[in-house]
Design a protein around this motif. Structure first.
Motif, PDB file in Angstrom:
ATOM      1  N   ALA A 117     -26.204 -15.817   6.581  1.00  0.00           N
ATOM      2  CA  ALA A 117     -26.672 -14.539   7.462  1.00  0.00           C
ATOM      3  C   ALA A 117     -27.599 -14.429   6.720  1.00  0.00           C
ATOM      4  O   ALA A 117     -28.408 -13.842   7.124  1.00  0.00           O
ATOM      5  N   GLY A 118     -27.082 -14.044   5.868  1.00  0.00           N
ATOM      6  CA  GLY A 118     -28.066 -13.393   4.208  1.00  0.00           C
ATOM      7  C   GLY A 118     -29.620 -14.153   4.502  1.00  0.00           C
ATOM      8  O   GLY A 118     -30.142 -13.617   4.031  1.00  0.00           O
ATOM      9  N   ALA A 119     -29.562 -15.637   4.608  1.00  0.00           N
ATOM     10  CA  ALA A 119     -30.718 -15.645   4.600  1.00  0.00           C
ATOM     11  C   ALA A 119     -31.132 -16.333   5.349  1.00  0.00           C
ATOM     12  O   ALA A 119     -33.172 -16.141   5.399  1.00  0.00           O
ATOM     13  N   LEU A 120     -30.347 -15.957   6.707  1.00  0.00           N
ATOM     14  CA  LEU A 120     -31.395 -15.585   7.645  1.00  0.00           C
ATOM     15  C   LEU A 120     -32.144 -14.409   8.336  1.00  0.00           C
ATOM     16  O   LEU A 120     -33.747 -14.291   8.183  1.00  0.00           O
ATOM     17  N   LEU A 121     -31.427 -13.586   7.483  1.00  0.00           N
ATOM     18  CA  LEU A 121     -32.054 -12.110   7.702  1.00  0.00           C
ATOM     19  C   LEU A 121     -33.372 -12.038   6.580  1.00  0.00           C
ATOM     20  O   LEU A 121     -34.184 -11.536   7.064  1.00  0.00           O
ATOM     21  N   LYS A 122     -33.051 -12.335   5.128  1.00  0.00           N
ATOM     22  CA  LYS A 122     -34.314 -11.996   4.284  1.00  0.00           C
ATOM     23  C   LYS A 122     -35.494 -13.772   4.976  1.00  0.00           C
ATOM     24  O   LYS A 122     -36.784 -13.594   4.362  1.00  0.00           O
ATOM     25  N   SER A 132     -38.554 -12.076  -4.259  1.00  0.00           N
ATOM     26  CA  SER A 132     -39.180 -10.740  -4.923  1.00  0.00           C
ATOM     27  C   SER A 132     -40.634 -10.294  -5.947  1.00  0.00           C
ATOM     28  O   SER A 132     -40.938  -9.422  -5.694  1.00  0.00           O
ATOM     29  N   GLN A 133     -40.544 -11.819  -5.867  1.00  0.00           N
ATOM     30  CA  GLN A 133     -42.407 -12.117  -6.266  1.00  0.00           C
ATOM     31  C   GLN A 133     -43.135 -12.247  -5.237  1.00  0.00           C
ATOM     32  O   GLN A 133     -44.340 -12.101  -5.174  1.00  0.00           O
ATOM     33  N   LYS A 134     -42.568 -12.023  -3.716  1.00  0.00           N
ATOM     34  CA  LYS A 134     -43.479 -11.382  -2.605  1.00  0.00           C
ATOM     35  C   LYS A 134     -44.299 -13.049  -2.708  1.00  0.00           C
ATOM     36  O   LYS A 134     -45.312 -13.186  -1.688  1.00  0.00           O
ATOM     37  N   LYS A 135     -43.279 -13.561  -2.752  1.00  0.00           N
ATOM     38  CA  LYS A 135     -44.225 -15.434  -3.122  1.00  0.00           C
ATOM     39  C   LYS A 135     -42.545 -15.863  -1.197  1.00  0.00           C
ATOM     40  O   LYS A 135     -41.611 -16.449  -1.221  1.00  0.00           O
ATOM     41  N   TYR A 136     -43.418 -15.099  -0.627  1.00  0.00           N
ATOM     42  CA  TYR A 136     -43.110 -15.336   1.108  1.00  0.00           C
ATOM     43  C   TYR A 136     -42.651 -16.901   1.899  1.00  0.00           C
ATOM     44  O   TYR A 136     -41.222 -16.739   2.337  1.00  0.00           O
ATOM     45  N   ARG A 137     -43.558 -17.575   1.015  1.00  0.00           N
ATOM     46  CA  ARG A 137     -43.606 -18.535   1.787  1.00  0.00           C
ATOM     47  C   ARG A 137     -42.876 -19.565   1.384  1.00  0.00           C
ATOM     48  O   ARG A 137     -41.855 -21.027   1.884  1.00  0.00           O
ATOM     49  N   GLU A 138     -42.542 -19.734   0.038  1.00  0.00           N
ATOM     50  CA  GLU A 138     -41.614 -20.516  -0.391  1.00  0.00           C
ATOM     51  C   GLU A 138     -39.764 -19.267  -0.445  1.00  0.00           C
ATOM     52  O   GLU A 138     -39.445 -21.045  -0.790  1.00  0.00           O
ATOM     53  N   ILE A 183     -39.745 -18.444   2.604  1.00  0.00           N
ATOM     54  CA  ILE A 183     -38.808 -19.260   3.223  1.00  0.00           C
ATOM     55  C   ILE A 183     -38.265 -19.896   3.515  1.00  0.00           C
ATOM     56  O   ILE A 183     -36.779 -20.770   4.037  1.00  0.00           O
ATOM     57  N   ALA A 184     -38.463 -20.920   2.475  1.00  0.00           N
ATOM     58  CA  ALA A 184     -38.316 -22.718   2.385  1.00  0.00           C
ATOM     59  C   ALA A 184     -37.287 -22.676   2.134  1.00  0.00           C
ATOM     60  O   ALA A 184     -36.453 -23.498   1.619  1.00  0.00           O
ATOM     61  N   GLN A 185     -37.202 -21.446   0.425  1.00  0.00           N
ATOM     62  CA  GLN A 185     -35.582 -22.036   0.013  1.00  0.00           C
ATOM     63  C   GLN A 185     -34.451 -21.258   0.502  1.00  0.00           C
ATOM     64  O   GLN A 185     -32.813 -21.877   0.496  1.00  0.00           O
ATOM     65  N   PHE A 186     -34.668 -20.479   1.591  1.00  0.00           N
ATOM     66  CA  PHE A 186     -33.442 -20.290   2.229  1.00  0.00           C
ATOM     67  C   PHE A 186     -33.000 -20.838   3.541  1.00  0.00           C
ATOM     68  O   PHE A 186     -32.457 -20.705   3.319  1.00  0.00           O
ATOM     69  N   ASP A 187     -34.777 -21.978   4.240  1.00  0.00           N
ATOM     70  CA  ASP A 187     -33.770 -22.420   5.000  1.00  0.00           C
ATOM     71  C   ASP A 187     -33.356 -24.017   4.568  1.00  0.00           C
ATOM     72  O   ASP A 187     -32.308 -24.636   4.723  1.00  0.00           O
ATOM     73  N   SER A 188     -33.366 -23.903   3.196  1.00  0.00           N
ATOM     74  CA  SER A 188     -32.524 -25.008   2.241  1.00  0.00           C
ATOM     75  C   SER A 188     -30.589 -24.705   2.096  1.00  0.00           C
ATOM     76  O   SER A 188     -29.836 -25.554   2.436  1.00  0.00           O
ATOM     77  N   ASP A 231     -24.641 -23.355  -3.430  1.00  0.00           N
ATOM     78  CA  ASP A 231     -24.898 -22.431  -2.491  1.00  0.00           C
ATOM     79  C   ASP A 231     -25.734 -20.919  -2.632  1.00  0.00           C
ATOM     80  O   ASP A 231     -26.429 -20.720  -2.485  1.00  0.00           O
ATOM     81  N   ASN A 232     -24.760 -19.623  -3.725  1.00  0.00           N
ATOM     82  CA  ASN A 232     -25.252 -18.998  -3.899  1.00  0.00           C
ATOM     83  C   ASN A 232     -26.562 -18.955  -4.937  1.00  0.00           C
ATOM     84  O   ASN A 232     -27.301 -18.001  -4.384  1.00  0.00           O
ATOM     85  N   ALA A 233     -26.633 -20.034  -6.015  1.00  0.00           N
ATOM     86  CA  ALA A 233     -27.588 -20.205  -6.271  1.00  0.00           C
ATOM     87  C   ALA A 233     -28.270 -20.692  -5.939  1.00  0.00           C
ATOM     88  O   ALA A 233     -29.599 -19.832  -5.948  1.00  0.00           O
ATOM     89  N   VAL A 234     -28.624 -21.507  -4.505  1.00  0.00           N
ATOM     90  CA  VAL A 234     -29.761 -21.664  -4.157  1.00  0.00           C
ATOM     91  C   VAL A 234     -29.829 -19.954  -3.180  1.00  0.00           C
ATOM     92  O   VAL A 234     -30.980 -20.346  -3.218  1.00  0.00           O
ATOM     93  N   TYR A 235     -28.983 -19.293  -2.890  1.00  0.00           N
ATOM     94  CA  TYR A 235     -29.509 -18.388  -2.027  1.00  0.00           C
ATOM     95  C   TYR A 235     -30.405 -17.635  -2.801  1.00  0.00           C
ATOM     96  O   TYR A 235     -31.334 -17.110  -2.390  1.00  0.00           O
ATOM     97  N   TRP A 236     -29.760 -17.387  -4.180  1.00  0.00           N
ATOM     98  CA  TRP A 236     -30.439 -16.652  -5.560  1.00  0.00           C
ATOM     99  C   TRP A 236     -31.636 -16.594  -5.968  1.00  0.00           C
ATOM    100  O   TRP A 236     -32.863 -15.935  -6.424  1.00  0.00           O
ATOM    101  N   ILE A 237     -32.215 -17.849  -5.625  1.00  0.00           N
ATOM    102  CA  ILE A 237     -33.264 -18.870  -5.752  1.00  0.00           C
ATOM    103  C   ILE A 237     -34.383 -17.460  -4.889  1.00  0.00           C
ATOM    104  O   ILE A 237     -35.666 -17.861  -5.374  1.00  0.00           O
ATOM    105  N   GLY A 238     -34.025 -17.921  -3.460  1.00  0.00           N
ATOM    106  CA  GLY A 238     -34.477 -17.692  -2.665  1.00  0.00           C
ATOM    107  C   GLY A 238     -35.454 -15.870  -2.927  1.00  0.00           C
ATOM    108  O   GLY A 238     -36.136 -15.156  -1.986  1.00  0.00           O
TER     109      GLY A 238
END
Length: 274
Positions: free
Chosen positions: A225-230, A200-206, A208-213, A188-195
């Motif tokens: 909680a961190g995924a929802l925040l970001k 950080s690359q300003k690929k905000y739409r991508e 959002i999809a990653q944080f949804d994962s 789960d941490n790995a999936v979060y850090w992908i988001g």
């Protein structure tokens, strides 16, 4: 008047008045009356013009005073707005600092998890007592796998790439880790850090999809909680303020005691939302 008097004197002197003379006299009198009336009207117009000019001057003075007062009020409003803007910028700075602190806390937790996983993976060392009270030395530790084969080192390598700003490498490393270790405590941490890398690359739409994962695949994860925040931050960065506010409010509602909720509250306050 000067023309009428000679005519009257001529009539008196000659003592002979004809109808034609009377008509001429009446015409001259009428002309004189018209001139007098014209003079009166001209005088009245001049007085009226002077009165209008006076009123215009008074109104001009009033307008000038009102304009000066208005300018002063506008200056006061500008000063208040500048002060307010400065306060908002300071609040945003504090919120960003808090977000950085939360990110660091998450990294510390990741380190603890990684250390725990590494300790679990190593076999316990035992001592063997032989007759005569002699104690055999513990067996030699099992050599660690090569860096490319050790899941923990793979994860740590990806995270170091993230810290260095090598986000493409970090994304590739975290994805490889998640694919090869789907049941790991760090998946789960790995999936979060992908988001986070995508954010950080300003690929905000991508991002959002990653944080949804993170939320859908790992609903019990401490990264939710961190995924929802970001995710809320990403929506705001895209200009979709209302969506971002909803996400931040959701963090506060669903995770009220988390550090992420404290950050969300501060960001909502900075956005003018209670």
């Amino acid at each position: 008047m000067k023309r009428v008097l000679p005519a009257l004197l001529a009539l008196v002197t000659t003592a002979c008045v004809t109808g034609s003379d009377i008509e001429k006299l009446q015409s001259q009198i009428a002309d004189l009356q018209e001139q007098v009336a014209q003079m009166k009207r001209t005088s009245a117009v001049k007085e009226e013009v002077q009165s209008v000019n006076q009123r215009i001057a008074e109104q001009t003075q009033t307008l000038l005073k009102s304009n000066a007062a208005l300018v002063a009020k506008v200056d006061q409003i500008d000063e208040k707005m500048n002060n307010t803007q400065g306060g908002i910028e300071q609040t945003n700075y504090r919120v960003d600092k808090m977000a950085q602190q939360v990110t660091q806390i998450q990294h510390d937790v990741d380190d603890l998890k990684a250390a725990a996983a590494r300790a679990t993976a190593q076999p316990a060392l035992t001592e063997v007592t032989v007759p005569g009270g002699m104690v055999n030395p513990p067996p030699a530790p099992v050599p660690a796998p090569a860096p490319g084969e050790d899941p923990v080192q793979m994860y740590q390598s990806a995270y170091r790439d993230y810290q260095r700003g090598n986000f493409d490498l970090a994304i590739a490393g975290f994805r490889e880790f998640a694919a090869k270790n789907p049941n790991s405590d760090l998946a789960d941490n790995a999936v979060y850090w992908i988001g986070e890398s995508l954010y950080s690359q300003k690929k905000y739409r991508e991002a959002i999809a990653q944080f949804d994962s993170v939320v859908t695949k790992y609903p019990k994860s401490d990264k939710v909680a961190g995924a929802l925040l970001k995710k809320g931050y990403a929506y705001i960065a895209l200009g979709e303020k209302s969506q971002g506010i909803v996400q931040l409010q959701y963090v506060v509602h669903e995770h009220p005691t988390s550090p992420e909720a404290a950050v969300a509250r501060q960001r909502l306050k900075a956005l003018g939302v209670d």
